[in-house]
Design a protein around this motif. Sequence first.
Motif, PDB file in Angstrom:
ATOM      1  N   GLY A 273       0.790  -1.200   0.083  1.00 21.49           N
ATOM      2  CA  GLY A 273      -0.040  -0.234   0.107  1.00 21.49           C
ATOM      3  C   GLY A 273       1.063   1.217  -0.109  1.00 21.49           C
ATOM      4  N   ILE A 274       2.182   1.165  -0.350  1.00 22.45           N
ATOM      5  CA  ILE A 274       3.006   2.321  -0.349  1.00 22.45           C
ATOM      6  C   ILE A 274       2.868   2.828  -2.026  1.00 22.45           C
ATOM      7  CG2 ILE A 274       5.334   3.189  -0.163  1.00 22.45           C
ATOM      8  CD1 ILE A 274       5.827   0.662   1.777  1.00 22.45           C
ATOM      9  N   MET A 275       2.205   4.076  -2.095  1.00 21.10           N
ATOM     10  CA  MET A 275       2.223   4.489  -3.236  1.00 21.10           C
ATOM     11  C   MET A 275       3.430   5.680  -3.475  1.00 21.10           C
ATOM     12  SD  MET A 275      -0.423   3.170  -3.854  1.00 21.10           S
ATOM     13  CE  MET A 275      -0.899   3.867  -5.438  1.00 21.10           C
ATOM     14  N   GLY A 276       3.323   6.052  -4.816  1.00 21.35           N
ATOM     15  CA  GLY A 276       4.481   6.882  -5.233  1.00 21.35           C
ATOM     16  C   GLY A 276       4.419   8.343  -4.874  1.00 21.35           C
ATOM     17  N   PRO A 277       5.440   9.183  -5.034  1.00 20.27           N
ATOM     18  CA  PRO A 277       5.234  10.766  -4.644  1.00 20.27           C
ATOM     19  C   PRO A 277       3.910  11.271  -5.463  1.00 20.27           C
ATOM     20  CG  PRO A 277       7.014  10.260  -6.139  1.00 20.27           C
ATOM     21  CD  PRO A 277       6.522   8.993  -5.845  1.00 20.27           C
ATOM     22  N   LYS A 278       3.567  11.185  -6.878  1.00 18.62           N
ATOM     23  CA  LYS A 278       2.521  11.660  -7.455  1.00 18.62           C
ATOM     24  C   LYS A 278       1.236  11.303  -6.719  1.00 18.62           C
ATOM     25  CE  LYS A 278       5.000  12.197 -11.733  1.00 18.62           C
ATOM     26  NZ  LYS A 278       5.112  11.743 -12.903  1.00 18.62           N
ATOM     27  N   SER A 279       0.936   9.896  -6.462  1.00 21.07           N
ATOM     28  CA  SER A 279      -0.336   9.580  -5.943  1.00 21.07           C
ATOM     29  C   SER A 279      -0.495  10.336  -4.515  1.00 21.07           C
ATOM     30  CB  SER A 279      -0.328   8.012  -5.948  1.00 21.07           C
ATOM     31  OG  SER A 279      -0.141   7.355  -7.062  1.00 21.07           O
ATOM     32  N   GLU A 280       0.839  10.251  -3.774  1.00 20.97           N
ATOM     33  CA  GLU A 280       0.552  10.855  -2.448  1.00 20.97           C
ATOM     34  C   GLU A 280      -0.054  12.303  -2.432  1.00 20.97           C
ATOM     35  OE1 GLU A 280       0.814   9.565   0.570  1.00 20.97           O
ATOM     36  OE2 GLU A 280       0.792   7.539  -0.209  1.00 20.97           O
ATOM     37  N   ALA A 281       0.850  13.017  -3.595  1.00 17.91           N
ATOM     38  CA  ALA A 281       0.370  14.660  -3.770  1.00 17.91           C
ATOM     39  C   ALA A 281      -1.002  14.600  -4.001  1.00 17.91           C
ATOM     40  CB  ALA A 281       1.342  15.094  -4.649  1.00 17.91           C
ATOM     41  N   ARG A 282      -1.600  13.730  -4.987  1.00 16.58           N
ATOM     42  CA  ARG A 282      -3.206  13.972  -5.228  1.00 16.58           C
ATOM     43  C   ARG A 282      -3.857  13.657  -4.144  1.00 16.58           C
ATOM     44  NH1 ARG A 282      -1.176  11.636 -10.426  1.00 16.58           N
ATOM     45  NH2 ARG A 282      -1.756   9.640  -9.639  1.00 16.58           N
ATOM     46  N   ARG A 283      -3.497  12.429  -3.309  1.00 14.84           N
ATOM     47  CA  ARG A 283      -4.350  12.238  -2.070  1.00 14.84           C
ATOM     48  C   ARG A 283      -4.182  13.362  -1.066  1.00 14.84           C
ATOM     49  NH1 ARG A 283      -3.078  10.460   2.848  1.00 14.84           N
ATOM     50  NH2 ARG A 283      -1.190  10.443   2.284  1.00 14.84           N
ATOM     51  N   ARG A 284      -3.181  14.124  -0.812  1.00 18.26           N
ATOM     52  CA  ARG A 284      -2.945  14.830  -0.038  1.00 18.26           C
ATOM     53  C   ARG A 284      -4.042  16.194  -0.403  1.00 18.26           C
ATOM     54  NH1 ARG A 284       2.381  13.481   0.674  1.00 18.26           N
ATOM     55  NH2 ARG A 284       2.812  15.096  -0.880  1.00 18.26           N
ATOM     56  N   ALA A 285      -4.198  16.380  -1.786  1.00 17.59           N
ATOM     57  CA  ALA A 285      -4.808  17.492  -2.298  1.00 17.59           C
ATOM     58  C   ALA A 285      -6.173  17.259  -2.310  1.00 17.59           C
ATOM     59  CB  ALA A 285      -4.366  17.769  -3.715  1.00 17.59           C
ATOM     60  N   ARG A 286      -6.793  16.056  -2.253  1.00 19.18           N
ATOM     61  CA  ARG A 286      -8.250  15.527  -2.047  1.00 19.18           C
ATOM     62  C   ARG A 286      -8.662  15.776  -0.715  1.00 19.18           C
ATOM     63  NH1 ARG A 286      -6.988  11.426  -5.974  1.00 19.18           N
ATOM     64  NH2 ARG A 286      -6.482   9.799  -4.314  1.00 19.18           N
TER      65      ARG A 286
END
Length: 306
Positions: free
Chosen positions: A279-292
């Motif tokens: 369940g460790i996502m990449g930096p782009k996915s983490e940035a999108r998740r934080r934005a949401r």
Amino acid sequence: LSKLGGKDVSERHEFFGFVLSHVASTSQARVESAGVVAKLGGVPGGMAPRKKIPTPAGLPTGKKEAKKELNPMYERRPKTFGLGQALPPKGTDLHRFVRWPKYVRLQRQRRVLRQRLKVPPAINQFTKTLDKNAAEQVLKVLMKYRPESKDAKKERLLEEAKLAEAGTVAQKKKPLVVKYGINHIAYLIEQKKAQLVVIAHDVDPIELVVWLPALCKKMDVPYCIVKGKARLGAVVHKKTATALALTAVKNEDQRELAKIIDAAREMFNEAPRPAWGGGIMGPKSEARRRAREKILAKEVAQRMAV
């Protein structure tokens, strides 16, 4: 002078004395003013001297630079560092432009995929292994009880055959060796004859040993997971080995084995239940998740304000 023509000589002398004194006074005043001007930096009127402001870098100065004369025998060819263009200078990192072999790309994709996907606890427990020093101690003990190789076995059988021909019976004693083979180890665990079970962390397919830690816990047999099935295979003269077991050791190794068993029980047998992994996502996915999450938190705050 025409008016003084008919006057006395004394009056003429008086007039010329006055003229000469006036000229002397005016010339002295001019000399003094010239000295003051020189002291003030050559600026008339007694003003302060002007400071020279340097020309900023990059701006053209009044001086014209002499152009370098190029040799007409050599043509200027500037390099363009791009894809398919001139070779880059030495020391440039070309890691991103390398076409790696297929097996390298597959193992890297597999590693990333294992980080992204959620891993069940039964499989994720194999990521927790002994540290380097503890694993070296375990392998050091196992190497003392290596089973005999094919050549050693051949020599032993030849000696027994020679003794049988001579009519003498050789005294056989059961050797203390490491046990290997997944079925044999499972039998030893079920009979509670195994004192320590060592499992490799990179068995493929993992289903061969995924049940072994649970069996060891149920039968209260100490076990540990170490890195490298090839390291375990080298102990028993094989390429790889899924698991090894010790049933008995000599008296001089009892204390060292007891320390290893205590560490294994604390780290594996008595450890809390393994958790989910991955369940460790990449930096782009983490940035999108934080934005949401930020947008949702803002909406909730607006609703609470209303």
